[in-house]
Design an enzyme around this catalytic site. Sequence first.
Site, PDB file in Angstrom:
ATOM      1  N   THR A 122       0.772  -1.198   0.099  1.00  0.00           N
ATOM      2  CA  THR A 122      -0.044   0.022  -0.083  1.00  0.00           C
ATOM      3  C   THR A 122       0.649   1.199  -0.013  1.00  0.00           C
ATOM      4  O   THR A 122       2.146   1.158   0.385  1.00  0.00           O
ATOM      5  CB  THR A 122      -0.742   0.038   1.262  1.00  0.00           C
ATOM      6  OG1 THR A 122       0.071   0.154   2.440  1.00  0.00           O
ATOM      7  CG2 THR A 122      -1.932  -1.120   1.692  1.00  0.00           C
ATOM      8  N   ASP A 123       0.519   2.421  -0.410  1.00  0.00           N
ATOM      9  CA  ASP A 123       0.944   3.717  -0.113  1.00  0.00           C
ATOM     10  C   ASP A 123       0.944   3.783   1.517  1.00  0.00           C
ATOM     11  O   ASP A 123      -0.063   3.102   2.226  1.00  0.00           O
ATOM     12  CB  ASP A 123       0.222   4.891  -0.941  1.00  0.00           C
ATOM     13  CG  ASP A 123       1.239   5.933  -0.842  1.00  0.00           C
ATOM     14  OD1 ASP A 123       2.156   5.993  -0.017  1.00  0.00           O
ATOM     15  OD2 ASP A 123       0.893   7.022  -1.632  1.00  0.00           O
ATOM     16  N   TRP A 124       1.582   4.615   1.873  1.00  0.00           N
ATOM     17  CA  TRP A 124       1.844   4.805   3.526  1.00  0.00           C
ATOM     18  C   TRP A 124       0.300   5.207   3.952  1.00  0.00           C
ATOM     19  O   TRP A 124      -0.216   6.313   3.939  1.00  0.00           O
ATOM     20  CB  TRP A 124       2.582   6.002   3.757  1.00  0.00           C
ATOM     21  CG  TRP A 124       4.184   5.087   4.070  1.00  0.00           C
ATOM     22  CD1 TRP A 124       4.949   5.121   4.899  1.00  0.00           C
ATOM     23  CD2 TRP A 124       4.766   4.145   3.233  1.00  0.00           C
ATOM     24  NE1 TRP A 124       5.989   4.448   4.818  1.00  0.00           N
ATOM     25  CE2 TRP A 124       5.819   3.776   3.670  1.00  0.00           C
ATOM     26  CE3 TRP A 124       4.228   3.576   2.051  1.00  0.00           C
ATOM     27  CZ2 TRP A 124       6.746   2.746   3.153  1.00  0.00           C
ATOM     28  CZ3 TRP A 124       5.162   2.624   1.465  1.00  0.00           C
ATOM     29  CH2 TRP A 124       6.380   2.246   2.111  1.00  0.00           C
TER      30      TRP A 124
END
Length: 789
Positions: free
Chosen positions: A285-287
């Site tokens: 995932t993105d953060w």
Amino acid sequence: MCPLKQTTNYHMKLFFPFAVLLLLTPYFLFSQNNMTKAKEIVSKMTLEEKINLVVGMGMRMGAMSMPGGAPNVGQTMDKVPGAAGTTFAIPQLGLPTTVVADGPAGLRIEPKRENDPNTYFATAWPVGTLLASTWDVKLIEKVGKAMGNEVKEYGVDVILGPGMNIQRNPLGARNFEYYSEDPLVTGKVAAAMVNGIQSNGVGTSVKHFAMNNQETNRMTVNVIAGERAIREIYLRGFEHVIKEANPWTVMSSYNLLNGTYTSQSYDLLTTVLRKEWGFKGMVMTDWFGGKDAVAQMKAGNDLLMPGTPAQRNAIRDAVNNKTLDIKILDENAARIVAYILGTPAYSKYVFSNKPDLKQHAKLAREAAADGMVLLKNHQSTLPFVNIRSIAVFGNTSYDFISGGTGSGDVNEEYTVSLVEGLQNAGYAIDAELKSIYSAYLFDYKTKHPKKSFLEEFSNPTPYASEMLLENSVVSSKAAASDVAIITIGRNAGEGKDRVVANDFYLSKAELKLIDDVSNAFHAKGKKVVVIVNAGGVIEVTSWRDKVDAVLLAWQPGLEAGNAVADVLSGKVNPSGKLAVTFPVKYEDDVTAKNFPGKEFPEKANAGQFGIKSIPAEVSYDEGIYVGYRYYNTFNVKPAYEFGYGMSYSAFEYSNLKLSSSAFKGKLVVTADVTNTGKVAGKEVVQLYLTAPSVKLQKPSEELKSFGKTDLLQPGQKQTISFVLEPKDLASFDTNSTSWIAEAGTYTVKIGTSSLDIKQTATFQLTKELVAEKCNKVLSPQVELNELKK
Ligand code: BGC
């Protein structure tokens, strides 16, 4: 001089290094063998170990620590300070911690460590937009190789880049991290970058998959788009990179796509990415992206970054209450293990912490000069001839911007400012101006001390407004110097999109500076050069006629000033071309009506890091007509069109040939390019295709291939060759969910820009051809009113 004839087949060129790479690196990270071994390791894990693996270890940002909630026996988040995240180690199964760090313009780590006299600076490479403007995949692969070497030598396993979202609108804050408004340029450049980086045996994470084309409400915005635009414009670049470069990992994006978070979309991450395109790697995932850890596991989003305790609990509960099949978790974990097995951390690579930064700086300078775009050059103002003394105006000349902000920023040791670069090249710089500007900037910086990353993120410091100078000062400089340079600077980055006033458009003070300096210097018969030091597009038509030359230097990395001086002095003949359109006015851009979309403030909540979370949606009503596909098809004249860029030389195109007048599965196109100018130079050769419109509408032309000549001496000729495959002819037909090439006449257009076509030829396709059949997925849930011709 006898012209040299050389043949360059760009498809072949890409293929050859790829084949060599297969032999040299752990390319088959996710090969059958590795996967079998990974599955075996996973079969020995407890549930807790699997959960620990699929949820990252958390994150440290300066003094702030956000642990992911894993037991910290034998674990460290600090192997490489400043890295964005780590994966959990399971020493009893032989799995070490692995480290991932940003970003697209170079490795982002802390340059200094407590009680340690050593430094850990990295090379700030030219930003993505500049690299794409080189259109030079060989050079970009070299940059990637050097960037990847720093990743490896600083103990990092995966770099979180390249960024490859489409530059849909000029105000996109992260456009500097991305490559282009066009998916082919994006995909080819990203593939070269990934091949270069991964040739070191470290990984990449191509991001943000997909359609993260704005920063406003980026974690909540629902992107509503049609299947054809999704496939042809927004996914196509990713498709190229997956098929041509095998990135180790893909990073899903923050936004929702047609109602589903991309990180929770099985259709996107499994059906399209894995089943249709054959991606074998790991998705992260993105953060803090997405909402539902269990849905993310089911979608095939293997690793949740940076990882939170709540995600661990949610996955454990779901396995225990049987709403998450353990087999799915096993697959997610196996893909992470397969990745770990290929990392330098696993093979216990002894990193030096001493990459060859000097050598890399040289390459950064070369790449920077290669991607600068000469927009205007009235009466051969450039390169400088008989110029010794220069009056340098504009704040940014003294505080040049090497790259954008946020996670795309790099901690480099220095940035060569424009004045330093000019001085290094032997020019005399007006000392009084230098001291006036330096004092002004010092004062501004003292009043605006450096803020922490997070504070800057939520509330970016505005840059100093342009300083107004007394008329008497400007005229005295016009009398004393041979030429004037004015730099117009812009910066932006993650978290906050750019704005129209005083950003896309120049401020009143900037316009006055241009007026004052031009009037004073022209009165003395002297010239004025503007340098644009920006990561993205600005307005140019209202002021460009007042000056003699405009060089778009973009944000050129740490060797900035030296690279600009290389072009101004003629040491380098500019060969960069725009990979994004410069509109006359902001409203001319078709996406302006739908950027950044609608907000629903009544549904807002507190959000994270002090940033309010406001549900939002944006409708991509322009469909496939993004960038030049819109401007050219609808005859909206831009300030500078896609593909545009001047040279100090001139090129002639001749001898366009097609291997056949009918398409039979493949077509080879060749054309000769001759340097008819007086100095050596390189030319970007662009192949556009106009396709027949039977049941589907088509843009007036679309880029289908490109190549860059070698450095051609005056009189020298090179034959460039391109190969067209069935999918190059095809458009995505939503009704049949397939890529179809319609029967009829196709026009091949070889040009030096999308509007400056030099030669054309036609071929026939006698029968409609289905290039690829796809799955019916990612459809919009609401009716879209897409633009039509
Ligand atoms: C950015 C990513 C980046 C990540 C880790 C996020 O905020 O969107 O591009 O890789 O942070 O720093």
